[in-house]
Design a protein around this motif. Structure first.
Motif, PDB file in Angstrom:
ATOM      1  N   LEU A   1       0.835  -1.206   0.000  1.00  0.00           N
ATOM      2  CA  LEU A   1       0.000   0.000   0.000  1.00  0.00           C
ATOM      3  C   LEU A   1       0.869   1.254   0.000  1.00  0.00           C
ATOM      4  CD1 LEU A   1      -2.871  -0.952   2.454  1.00  0.00           C
ATOM      5  CD2 LEU A   1      -2.972  -0.817  -0.010  1.00  0.00           C
ATOM      6  N   VAL A   2       1.911   1.241   0.844  1.00  0.00           N
ATOM      7  CA  VAL A   2       2.808   2.400   0.885  1.00  0.00           C
ATOM      8  C   VAL A   2       3.488   2.593  -0.470  1.00  0.00           C
ATOM      9  CG1 VAL A   2       4.928   3.299   1.945  1.00  0.00           C
ATOM     10  CG2 VAL A   2       3.177   2.246   3.370  1.00  0.00           C
ATOM     11  N   SER A   3       3.841   1.480  -1.114  1.00  0.00           N
ATOM     12  CA  SER A   3       4.543   1.592  -2.411  1.00  0.00           C
ATOM     13  C   SER A   3       3.696   2.314  -3.448  1.00  0.00           C
ATOM     14  CB  SER A   3       4.956   0.211  -2.919  1.00  0.00           C
ATOM     15  OG  SER A   3       3.864  -0.448  -3.539  1.00  0.00           O
ATOM     16  N   MET A   4       2.362   2.216  -3.330  1.00  0.00           N
ATOM     17  CA  MET A   4       1.490   2.913  -4.291  1.00  0.00           C
ATOM     18  C   MET A   4       1.711   4.422  -4.210  1.00  0.00           C
ATOM     19  SD  MET A   4      -0.210   0.646  -5.880  1.00  0.00           S
ATOM     20  CE  MET A   4       0.405  -1.027  -5.661  1.00  0.00           C
ATOM     21  N   LEU A   5       1.988   4.900  -2.987  1.00  0.00           N
ATOM     22  CA  LEU A   5       2.203   6.333  -2.805  1.00  0.00           C
ATOM     23  C   LEU A   5       3.601   6.749  -3.249  1.00  0.00           C
ATOM     24  CD1 LEU A   5       0.725   6.828   0.796  1.00  0.00           C
ATOM     25  CD2 LEU A   5      -0.459   6.954  -1.362  1.00  0.00           C
TER      26      LEU A   5
ATOM     27  N   LEU B   1      -5.592  10.299   4.102  1.00  0.00           N
ATOM     28  CA  LEU B   1      -6.160   9.796   5.362  1.00  0.00           C
ATOM     29  C   LEU B   1      -6.593   8.342   5.222  1.00  0.00           C
ATOM     30  CD1 LEU B   1      -8.466  12.410   7.125  1.00  0.00           C
ATOM     31  CD2 LEU B   1      -6.755  10.919   8.156  1.00  0.00           C
ATOM     32  N   ALA B   2      -7.208   8.025   4.073  1.00  0.00           N
ATOM     33  CA  ALA B   2      -7.649   6.644   3.840  1.00  0.00           C
ATOM     34  C   ALA B   2      -6.444   5.712   3.786  1.00  0.00           C
ATOM     35  CB  ALA B   2      -8.440   6.562   2.538  1.00  0.00           C
ATOM     36  N   ALA B   3      -5.394   6.142   3.072  1.00  0.00           N
ATOM     37  CA  ALA B   3      -4.194   5.298   2.948  1.00  0.00           C
ATOM     38  C   ALA B   3      -3.548   5.106   4.310  1.00  0.00           C
ATOM     39  CB  ALA B   3      -3.201   5.957   1.983  1.00  0.00           C
ATOM     40  N   CYS B   4      -3.468   6.180   5.083  1.00  0.00           N
ATOM     41  CA  CYS B   4      -2.852   6.098   6.417  1.00  0.00           C
ATOM     42  C   CYS B   4      -3.650   5.128   7.297  1.00  0.00           C
ATOM     43  CB  CYS B   4      -2.816   7.491   7.033  1.00  0.00           C
ATOM     44  SG  CYS B   4      -2.183   7.498   8.709  1.00  0.00           S
ATOM     45  N   GLY B   5      -4.977   5.220   7.235  1.00  0.00           N
ATOM     46  CA  GLY B   5      -5.814   4.357   8.057  1.00  0.00           C
ATOM     47  C   GLY B   5      -5.605   2.892   7.714  1.00  0.00           C
TER      48      GLY B   5
ATOM     49  N   PHE C   1      -3.069   1.545   6.289  1.00  0.00           N
ATOM     50  CA  PHE C   1      -1.716   1.156   6.685  1.00  0.00           C
ATOM     51  C   PHE C   1      -1.669   0.880   8.189  1.00  0.00           C
ATOM     52  CE2 PHE C   1       2.455   2.288   8.400  1.00  0.00           C
ATOM     53  CZ  PHE C   1       3.246   1.376   7.721  1.00  0.00           C
ATOM     54  N   LEU C   2      -2.274   1.784   8.973  1.00  0.00           N
ATOM     55  CA  LEU C   2      -2.264   1.586  10.430  1.00  0.00           C
ATOM     56  C   LEU C   2      -3.020   0.318  10.825  1.00  0.00           C
ATOM     57  CD1 LEU C   2      -2.808   5.174  11.891  1.00  0.00           C
ATOM     58  CD2 LEU C   2      -0.694   3.883  11.689  1.00  0.00           C
ATOM     59  N   GLY C   3      -4.160   0.080  10.163  1.00  0.00           N
ATOM     60  CA  GLY C   3      -4.953  -1.108  10.479  1.00  0.00           C
ATOM     61  C   GLY C   3      -4.171  -2.376  10.185  1.00  0.00           C
ATOM     62  N   LEU C   4      -3.547  -2.433   8.996  1.00  0.00           N
ATOM     63  CA  LEU C   4      -2.790  -3.637   8.644  1.00  0.00           C
ATOM     64  C   LEU C   4      -1.555  -3.782   9.531  1.00  0.00           C
ATOM     65  CD1 LEU C   4      -3.002  -3.552   4.751  1.00  0.00           C
ATOM     66  CD2 LEU C   4      -3.932  -5.319   6.234  1.00  0.00           C
TER      67      LEU C   4
ATOM     68  N   LEU D   1       1.535   9.828  12.314  1.00  0.00           N
ATOM     69  CA  LEU D   1       1.092   9.516  10.951  1.00  0.00           C
ATOM     70  C   LEU D   1      -0.315  10.060  10.699  1.00  0.00           C
ATOM     71  CD1 LEU D   1       2.441   5.882  10.437  1.00  0.00           C
ATOM     72  CD2 LEU D   1       3.245   7.974   9.355  1.00  0.00           C
ATOM     73  N   LEU D   2      -1.204   9.912  11.696  1.00  0.00           N
ATOM     74  CA  LEU D   2      -2.572  10.419  11.506  1.00  0.00           C
ATOM     75  C   LEU D   2      -2.588  11.941  11.353  1.00  0.00           C
ATOM     76  CD1 LEU D   2      -4.741   8.238  13.903  1.00  0.00           C
ATOM     77  CD2 LEU D   2      -5.045   8.488  11.444  1.00  0.00           C
ATOM     78  N   VAL D   3      -1.755  12.619  12.172  1.00  0.00           N
ATOM     79  CA  VAL D   3      -1.706  14.082  12.078  1.00  0.00           C
ATOM     80  C   VAL D   3      -1.154  14.494  10.701  1.00  0.00           C
ATOM     81  CG1 VAL D   3      -0.540  16.139  12.984  1.00  0.00           C
ATOM     82  CG2 VAL D   3      -1.537  14.468  14.557  1.00  0.00           C
ATOM     83  N   LEU D   4      -0.075  13.837  10.289  1.00  0.00           N
ATOM     84  CA  LEU D   4       0.525  14.198   8.996  1.00  0.00           C
ATOM     85  C   LEU D   4      -0.450  13.937   7.847  1.00  0.00           C
ATOM     86  CD1 LEU D   4       4.206  12.916   9.390  1.00  0.00           C
ATOM     87  CD2 LEU D   4       3.377  15.270   9.431  1.00  0.00           C
ATOM     88  N   ALA D   5      -1.161  12.800   7.909  1.00  0.00           N
ATOM     89  CA  ALA D   5      -2.105  12.483   6.830  1.00  0.00           C
ATOM     90  C   ALA D   5      -3.244  13.502   6.802  1.00  0.00           C
ATOM     91  CB  ALA D   5      -2.666  11.076   7.027  1.00  0.00           C
ATOM     92  N   THR D   6      -3.699  13.937   7.979  1.00  0.00           N
ATOM     93  CA  THR D   6      -4.780  14.933   8.007  1.00  0.00           C
ATOM     94  C   THR D   6      -4.279  16.260   7.434  1.00  0.00           C
ATOM     95  OG1 THR D   6      -5.512  13.866  10.028  1.00  0.00           O
ATOM     96  CG2 THR D   6      -6.558  15.950   9.493  1.00  0.00           C
TER      97      THR D   6
END
Ligand code: SF4
Length: 463
Positions: free
Chosen positions: A81-85, A380-384, A386-389, A414-419
């Motif tokens: 998922l991170v690689s997509m970014l 935010l969706a990507a961060c979530g 990633f955090l969940g997995l 990570l959540l703050v940065l994504a927001t």
């Protein structure tokens, strides 16, 4: 088809374009990488099924089942998922074993035309939801048989689709893969893409070229975005007009000329990534889930309906490992589905509501602005997800005795940065709208951000 139509093209002018040409000229090396990944993948999903389930003493480094679990769900998925970014859909074009097997099957298949049903734009959303929910029902992260069923089953279907449709194509990846829609969304933030220079393309005129075999069926001439492109490099240098190139990661989402995206992309983002996925990560820790299940169980007992309390479903319908004291009753299964779908509807609709209000603040067609603004939620969706997995990664590392004091501060950061990234995208989108409209859009989207962040705060800090 050959992919060597560019032998006489001028040398590429940037180092990243050189890399694109290298990929184009070394297709066999890429195929070797793919086959190595296929072998490792098959080994890791098949062999643990033949071994006994790990006991309490088992550790990642002395138990193959735990090692495979850690590699698949703890490393592979979060970092794909991170690689997509970071590098767009290069995972799909260079490493993905399922894509490689589907394309290989298609080379040897019957080459049928792609049927209309397969082209339905809703498949990525439906397949994502079904796979996510089913994965929870059979505990795909914990048990090798479930992982083999879900991953291996998906691979077999991908190969069957390859055998049936297209010739050397990836019909599965383009239309049906359960994660292709997610990858498409995330790659909108990719800093690398295949750049097509339309004027060079036209200037090339009718000079003879050998056609490119673009496996995921991208219309290369009209390609403006990297979403469907697997960055396999085959078309690098084609007609002197196509090159691997850098772009600003925010460029696609902040561009005023954003192409009109399918409504299914919006649904996948809002109800899938921000709804179903969050519900799936959340239910095991949720006191609301326990409360609802207890209430339901009491109601069933009061009404003498006892069969939903049986745990006699086979492991391929609901988790069933009595020797490990881990079995789901029919009620458990039903409540998991209800919980995930309720979260999806509540959280997704909450987000849509505020998106719809925020879209009103910008001049332009409301629907177009709604789609554009929804894209700002991708970080935010990507961060979530990633955090969940990575929660599984964290729990496995914890069992290994690794200190985890850094975990929650990292999650919060990570959540703050994504927001902030999402807010910055929204701010940049409104460049031509004036301060007042930009500010109003930010204010109106704050409740949506709060809803998304709140659901992660509940999971990681409160429950
Ligand atoms: S457009 Fe097709 S051929 Fe070109 S890099 Fe992308 S996937 Fe490969």
């Amino acid at each position: 088809m050959s992919d060597c139509s560019h032998i006489q093209s001028p040398p590429p002018s940037t180092s990243i374009a050189v890399w694109g040409h290298w990929m184009r000229d070394h297709g066999s090396a890429i195929r070797c990488i793919q086959w190595v990944v296929v072998v490792v993948y098959l080994f890791l999903i098949i062999v643990p099924v033949c071994l006994p389930l790990p006991d309490d003493q088992a550790r990642i480094l002395n138990n193959l089942t735990l090692f495979a679990q850690f590699l698949f769900w703890g490393i592979w998925w979060p970092f794909v998922l991170v690689s997509m970014l970071l590098i767009g859909r290069s995972w799909c074009g260079v490493f993905c074993p399922e894509g490689a097997l589907s394309e290989w099957a298609s080379q040897h298949g019957r080459g049928g035309a792609i049927p209309r049903w397969a082209k339905w734009n809703g498949w990525p959303f439906v397949a994502f939801c079904l796979t996510t929910i089913y994965g929870q029902l059979v505990s795909v992260y914990q048990y090798p048989k479930a992982a083999l069923l879900v991953l291996g089953g998906s691979t077999l279907v991908a190969m069957a689709i390859g055998l049936m449709y297209g010739k050397g194509k990836r019909v599965w990846c383009r239309h049906l893969c359960p994660v292709s829609g997610v990858f498409r969304l995330l790659s909108r933030l990719s800093p690398v893409y295949m750049e097509v220079d339309r004027s060079q393309w036209q200037a090339h005129g009718k000079q003879r070229v050998i056609p490119i075999n673009c496996a995921p069926l991208v219309d290369i001439r009209r390609m403006q975005r990297p979403s469907d492109c697997h960055l396999c490099g085959r078309c690098a240098g084609h007609r002197n007009a196509v090159e691997l190139a850098w772009r600003h990661p925010n460029a696609e989402i902040t561009s005023p000329q954003t192409e009109s995206h399918s409504v299914w992309d919006l649904i996948l983002l809002v109800y899938g990534l921000l709804g179903v996925a969050i519900g799936a990560f959340q239910w095991t820790a949720s006191p609301w889930f326990i409360m609802a299940k207890q209430t339901m169980a009491e109601w069933l007992i009061d009404h003498d309906i006892l069969w939903p309390l049986d745990d006699n479903a086979p492991w391929w319908i609901l988790t069933h490992y009595p020797e490990h004291n881990d079995t789901f009753t029919w009620l458990d299964g039903g409540m998991i589905v209800v919980y995930i779908l309720t979260m999806a509807v509540v959280l997704g609709s909450w987000v849509i509501l505020w998106l719809a209000a925020a879209a009103r603040t910008h001049i332009g067609t409301w629907g177009h602005q709604l789609h554009r603004m929804a894209n700002t939620l991708i970080p935010l969706a990507a961060c979530g997800v990633f955090l969940g997995l990575s929660a599984l990664t964290a729990s496995l590392l914890k069992t290994e005795g690794l200190p985890m004091l850094w975990l929650n501060p990292t999650r919060a950061t990570l959540l703050v940065l994504a927001t902030l990234w999402s807010a910055w995208l929204l701010w940049q989108q409104g460049k031509a709208q004036g301060l007042l409209r930009r500010g109003a859009a930010i204010l109106l989207l704050m409740p949506a951000w709060a809803g998304i962040i709140g659901s992660w705060v509940l999971l990681f800090w409160i429950w």
